[in-house]
Scaffold this active site. Sequence first.
Site, mmCIF file in Angstrom:
data_model
loop_
_atom_site.group_PDB
_atom_site.id
_atom_site.type_symbol
_atom_site.label_atom_id
_atom_site.label_comp_id
_atom_site.label_asym_id
_atom_site.label_seq_id
_atom_site.Cartn_x
_atom_site.Cartn_y
_atom_site.Cartn_z
ATOM 1 N N SER A 157 61.367 57.789 42.485
ATOM 2 C CA SER A 157 61.797 59.116 43.140
ATOM 3 C C SER A 157 61.455 60.385 42.243
ATOM 4 C CB SER A 157 63.237 59.102 43.001
ATOM 5 O OG SER A 157 63.760 60.432 43.240
ATOM 6 N N TYR A 170 71.680 58.443 39.140
ATOM 7 C CA TYR A 170 70.466 58.258 39.989
ATOM 8 C C TYR A 170 69.257 58.511 39.058
ATOM 9 C CZ TYR A 170 67.768 58.624 44.383
ATOM 10 O OH TYR A 170 66.670 58.459 45.091
#
Length: 266
Positions: A157, A170
Amino acid sequence: MSPRSADPGAADSASLFSLQGRRALITGAGQGIGLSLARGLATAGAELFLNDLDPTRLASAVATLRGEGFQVTGRCFDVAKETEVAAGVAGLELGEAGIDILINTAGIHRRAPLEAMPLESWQAVLDVNLTSAFLVARAVVPGMLRRGAGKIINLCSLNSEISRPTIANYSAAKGGLKMLTRAMAVEWGGRNLQTNGIAPGYLRTDMTGVLTIDPVWERTICNRTPAGRWGEPRELIGTAVFLASRASDFVNGQIIVVDGGLLAAL
Ligand SMILES: NC(=O)c1ccc[n+]([C@@H]2O[C@H](COP(=O)([O-])OP(=O)(O)OC[C@H]3O[C@@H](n4cnc5c(N)ncnc54)[C@H](O)[C@@H]3O)[C@@H](O)[C@H]2O)c1
């Protein structure tokens, strides 16, 4: 007629990117990015084994892709649970055949201010976004090592590199996944396995639904992204096919950012 290459080792580009005869396991493939990559790999010739935790979603994805003429099998299990992973991949190694390509896509978000983040949210996000890639790879890689070839692609990501408030769990998981990708590349690279990551920018999926319905966020992402728009899951297919194919046999330990230029911009 195309000109003949002066390099006798050069293959034509179509065969370099072909996944004909290859078998791919894609986790979290019931929807979103996983489903899109599944379709992309199948179009390049791969036989698919799709995983998801949600049986309805998985059945629908399998039916859809079968309806499009692809060879697809579903495997419903939780990628974050060691015993489920072992049972879920059991039987995928059959004689000389096994999993040639593993794409670790399954992921979740549990957003909260860091000072109020419940341990359960921290742990769940670490388990599904990071530990799962270790568990599934550990189950699949022995077969790849036996056959002397394999491709692993981890869905990293932008948050492998940069963060923002409410997503510390995250960011920690995706940062860890970037380094797990490099660790896998180093550990197995000498035995002809290539492990790379794809780091998408902001794409329209269920996961980002809470952001896309917020007009301020919707606009913020467009303004922040040099391409001036959100991305679509299908825009990762080219990178995934490249990383799954012979075309990337000397590419290892890389994180390819596919973000419309966001990470390059101030
Ligand atoms: N959408 C984006 O903009 C974006 C950006 C960067 C990275 N990613 C990453 O890409 C991956 C896919 O994201 P998406 O947007 O398609 O998400 P999504 O929520 O649309 O799909 C994720 C899928 O994973 C499945 N899943 C969740 N937990 C699971 C588990 N424990 N075991 C098996 N399956 C499980 C879900 O059922 C779902 O079908 C994730 O790892 C995500 O972090 C997404």
